[in-house]
Design an enzyme around this catalytic site. Structure first.
Site, PDB file in Angstrom:
ATOM      1  N   LYS A 477      -2.603   4.787   5.588  1.00 36.39           N
ATOM      2  CA  LYS A 477      -2.286   4.349   4.217  1.00 36.39           C
ATOM      3  C   LYS A 477      -0.830   4.641   3.873  1.00 36.39           C
ATOM      4  O   LYS A 477      -0.507   4.997   2.741  1.00 36.39           O
ATOM      5  CB  LYS A 477      -3.202   4.988   3.168  1.00 36.39           C
ATOM      6  CG  LYS A 477      -4.625   5.285   3.622  1.00 36.39           C
ATOM      7  CD  LYS A 477      -5.405   4.036   3.950  1.00 36.39           C
ATOM      8  CE  LYS A 477      -6.874   4.393   4.219  1.00 36.39           C
ATOM      9  NZ  LYS A 477      -7.650   3.245   4.694  1.00 36.39           N
ATOM     10  N   HIS A 478       0.032   4.540   4.874  1.00 39.59           N
ATOM     11  CA  HIS A 478       1.464   4.743   4.668  1.00 39.59           C
ATOM     12  C   HIS A 478       2.158   3.399   4.885  1.00 39.59           C
ATOM     13  O   HIS A 478       2.496   3.044   6.010  1.00 39.59           O
ATOM     14  CB  HIS A 478       2.016   5.789   5.642  1.00 39.59           C
ATOM     15  CG  HIS A 478       1.306   7.108   5.570  1.00 39.59           C
ATOM     16  ND1 HIS A 478       1.215   7.968   6.632  1.00 39.59           N
ATOM     17  CD2 HIS A 478       0.644   7.692   4.539  1.00 39.59           C
ATOM     18  CE1 HIS A 478       0.539   9.029   6.259  1.00 39.59           C
ATOM     19  NE2 HIS A 478       0.166   8.896   4.991  1.00 39.59           N
ATOM     20  N   ILE A 479       2.365   2.673   3.812  1.00 34.49           N
ATOM     21  CA  ILE A 479       2.914   1.322   3.909  1.00 34.49           C
ATOM     22  C   ILE A 479       4.417   1.403   4.142  1.00 34.49           C
ATOM     23  O   ILE A 479       5.154   1.992   3.334  1.00 34.49           O
ATOM     24  CB  ILE A 479       2.630   0.527   2.617  1.00 34.49           C
ATOM     25  CG1 ILE A 479       1.124   0.485   2.351  1.00 34.49           C
ATOM     26  CG2 ILE A 479       3.203  -0.888   2.733  1.00 34.49           C
ATOM     27  CD1 ILE A 479       0.768  -0.030   0.967  1.00 34.49           C
TER      28      ILE A 479
END
Lengths: 544, 181
Positions: A477-479
């Site tokens: 969830k690290h864009i």
């Protein structure tokens, strides 16, 4: 002057990137109008949403943040064909950002690893990926400002700090948080293997109030929401910004960035929740919606002067999507570890992210997840059909003697990992994002030859009697990526200050600009880039 | 200043004080619902509720909150057409054995509908929910018995049990006594 329809600077997005830039501009005397697609809610509402969610779905952060119809974001409730994010590649780009005032720091863990000097010279040193457009020493002062702005705690012992290479020009504003019993045991175990499990530098108040927020008191609920705001989230800053005079427009979905004859940005248009369109003008515009919504908006905004989309003469908008592909080891041990005391992520092994092997495969960061285990084990214990004392003892044993170890990998910027506009439309009739994503051989090779063997070695050293390995790569969830930074306007979207190469009064700061993301969580670097962009904007506005 | 986009006069959407008050009201409302089961419940007759608590206390040898029990009973009446009959049947099995603990009679409950119901009642008390699924009914969060089994060590997420930087503690062995609850 600011009105409802105009301001010196218009910022789209109210997450941490938009907030820190807004504050710089307000302090410099400029009027700022911020536009947020989603609602503004109270912390109490978020906490109660989560507490009242069924135990089986508490791992889905969206239960605490139900999307509004006009501002969809990913949830765990939808079938793939109906989901907001559409996927076309071999791997899912399954993110959990939220469209709420305050943005996704509402539910981040607060983990704040800096990049290393080597992380930023991937191509020069290892012949893979991209180099950043500047070096670590350029970014370092902005890291310091970020650590003090957000309130990031960390160890004072240099041997326990990250990175080990590169300078650190100032101490953390607060000491590291203490370890849980499980983290102490894990640290001792991995030390026998030569690994140093160091305290996470994290945006959480350690032992003292900071920035008007209380000290962490170990609610073990950093994800999806800190109930007392001891962890920094951008929502906590919105109140201060309001006192400084920001105008915050919520439930307003920007759908077009408008250019003028000089190809400068003239205005943005948004829909309200009644699907009525409005137009906002300004001198300078900042898109602060991170690596998915920013490229989507730019691509949607194509016009005659910019037929591939705004800021997209390089055809790089939407490309180079990155994350930290992760595999987890759920370890059952003979002796108890006891996760669930203190913050949910409190330590990590970073040394395994670095090395000359990066010419061949990715590095990985290993972390011991410190989430309370009850919600992970209760159903399995109940399915055993036990009753009475046997049931109590089994739940207690499984809570104490299971742990998740996560290996998060570095992925290379790959233009084929690309966001485009789906034919499917959302509630407002706007296209949903479609993402082609493949973690790539660089990551897969690491898993086979490097990270999986290390993970198994750690699990065995922990005294594992059972190891369950996640069958595929999960998203961290690290864009990152989507509006990549570079000096060459022909193959990048923004310059060293996150200014669009194509439009001098458009800034696109944040994770989208990152040319390489290494293994550590991206938010601290996003904020450092935001502060750097903020300085450039202030300078540019002064000259305007 | 915060405005909603359909707010033509730029009227404040909600002041900080208003937000704090609304949060306090929300929390107070939640607490009231927790303390006053009648507020949250449709009618489940008192006799059935009492029998349900009797059954629950036979199946689970811990102190059980009757407010939570009333919520479980309400869902059970909708979920099990023979709710009352199953209560009576299982209680009768326990009474016949003069059982003081669940271990003394659980094996005598016949496989099938009755045993499944007994397991569901235990599931509801320990998980605080009617099922594992997204659409499960939630009877309680913080009083789910799963958390009681580890309350001497593990935080119920969002309910801190220590204080600022005060959570360092020895690693409790599995042989340590089970918390009393």
């Amino acid at each position: 002057m600011v009105t409802k329809n105009s301001a010196d600077v218009v910022i789209v997005g109210t997450g941490v990137v938009g907030v820190v830039i807004a504050e710089q501009l307000l302090d410099a005397g400029h009027s700022v109008l911020m536009i947020e697609a989603g609602p503004r809610v109270s912390r109490a509402e978020v906490v109660e949403n989560w507490r009242n969610a069924p135990l089986g779905v508490k791992g889905d952060t969206s239960v605490a943040y139900p999307p509004r119809p006009w501002a969809p974001h990913p949830t765990g409730a939808e079938k793939p064909e109906n989901a907001y994010l559409q996927f076309t590649g071999p791997d899912a780009y399954d993110q959990t950002f939220i469209r709420y005032a305050g943005g996704s720091t509402w539910h981040w863990a607060g983990t704040s690893w800096r990049l290393t000097p080597e992380d930023m010279r991937l191509n020069s040193l290892y012949g893979v990926g991209r180099d950043w457009a500047f070096d670590y020493d350029t970014l370092e002062p902005y890291y310091v400002r970020t650590e003090h702005k957000l309130g990031i705690c960390g160890p004072s012992d240099r041997a326990q700090q990250w990175p080990q290479t590169g300078a650190r020009s100032a101490d953390y504003p607060m000491p590291a948080l203490p370890f849980s019993p499980g983290e102490v045991r894990f640290t001792d175990v991995v030390k026998t293997l030569g690994y140093n499990n160091i305290p996470v530098s994290q945006a959480r108040n350690s032992g003292m109030p900071y920035d008007g927020r209380p000290a962490c008191c170990a609610n073990n609920n950093c994800v999806p929401v800190c109930p007392v705001a001891a962890k920094y989230d951008a929502e906590t800053a919105l109140h201060r910004l309001e006192k400084k005079g920001v105008t915050l427009l919520v439930d307003s979905v920007v759908y077009q960035v408008e250019t003028n004859a000089q190809n400068k940005i003239e205005a943005v248009s948004y829909y309200d929740q009644h699907k009525q369109s409005h137009r906002i003008t300004g001198k300078l515009f900042v898109l602060a919606c991170n690596g998915l919504e920013n490229p989507k908006l730019l691509l949607m905004s194509k016009d005659d002067r910019n037929p591939n989309g705004v800021a997209n003469s390089s055809d790089q908008v939407g490309r180079n999507m990155m994350d930290h592909p992760a595999r987890s080891f759920t370890v059952t041990t003979k002796d108890p570890y006891w996760s669930g005391v203190g913050p949910v992520v409190n330590s990590g092994i970073m040394q395994t992210s670095q090395g000359s092997f990066r010419s061949e495969h990715a590095g990985a960061y290993f972390r011991y997840n410190n989430f309370a285990r009850n919600r992970f084990v209760t159903f399995a214990a109940l399915k055993k059909g036990l009753v009475g004392k046997a049931l109590d003892e089994e739940i207690r044993r499984m809570t104490a003697c299971t742990a998740d170890i996560v290996a998060a990998h570095e992925i290379l910027a790959d233009p084929n990992n690309r966001l485009t506009l789906s034919d499917k439309k959302d509630w407002l009739g706007l296209p949903k994002p479609s993402i082609h994503y493949d973690v790539g051989d660089y990551v897969r090779k690491s898993w086979e030859a490097y990270s999986q063997p290390i993970g198994k070695q750690i699990a065995e050293a922990m005294g594992a009697v059972d190891i369950k390995i996640s069958p595929k790569f999960n998203n961290s969830k690290h864009i990152m990526g989507g509006t990549i930074m570079g000096k060459d306007a022909s193959n990048s979207v923004v310059d060293v200050d996150c200014r669009s190469h194509d439009h001098e009064n458009l800034f696109i700061p944040g994770g989208g600009a990152m040319a390489a993301g290494a293994c550590g969580n991206s938010t601290i670097t996003m904020v450092a880039l935001a502060l750097k962009a903020g300085d450039a904007i202030v300078d540019q506005m002064r000259g305007a | 200043m915060t405005r909603q986009s359909n707010d033509p006069n730029g009227k404040l959407m909600m002041s900080r004080r208003g937000m704090l008050l609304s949060g306090a009201t929300l929390l107070a409302g939640s607490m009231a619902a927790s303390l006053c089961p009648g507020m949250a419940l449709a009618a489940v007759d008192a006799g059935a509720q009492s029998r349900f608590m009797q059954l629950s206390n036979l199946l689970i040898d811990h102190r059980l909150n009757p407010d939570v029990g009333a919520r479980i009973a309400e869902t059970a009446t909708g979920q099990y057409t023979n709710f009352a009959g199953m209560l009576d049947a299982i209680i009768a099995i326990a009474e016949k054995k003069q059982a003081k603990t669940v271990e003394e009679f659980f094996g005598d409950i016949p496989e099938g509908e009755l045993k499944d119901f007994a397991h569901w009642v235990i599931f509801a008390w320990y998980s605080g929910c009617s099922s594992e699924k997204r659409d499960a009914k939630v009877f309680t969060y913080e009083e789910a018995l799963t958390f009681k089994t580890t309350s001497d060590v593990v935080t119920i997420p969002s309910y801190g049990i220590s204080g600022p930087n005060l959570w360092t503690r020895p690693n409790v062995p599995l042989s340590a006594p089970m918390p009393r609850f």
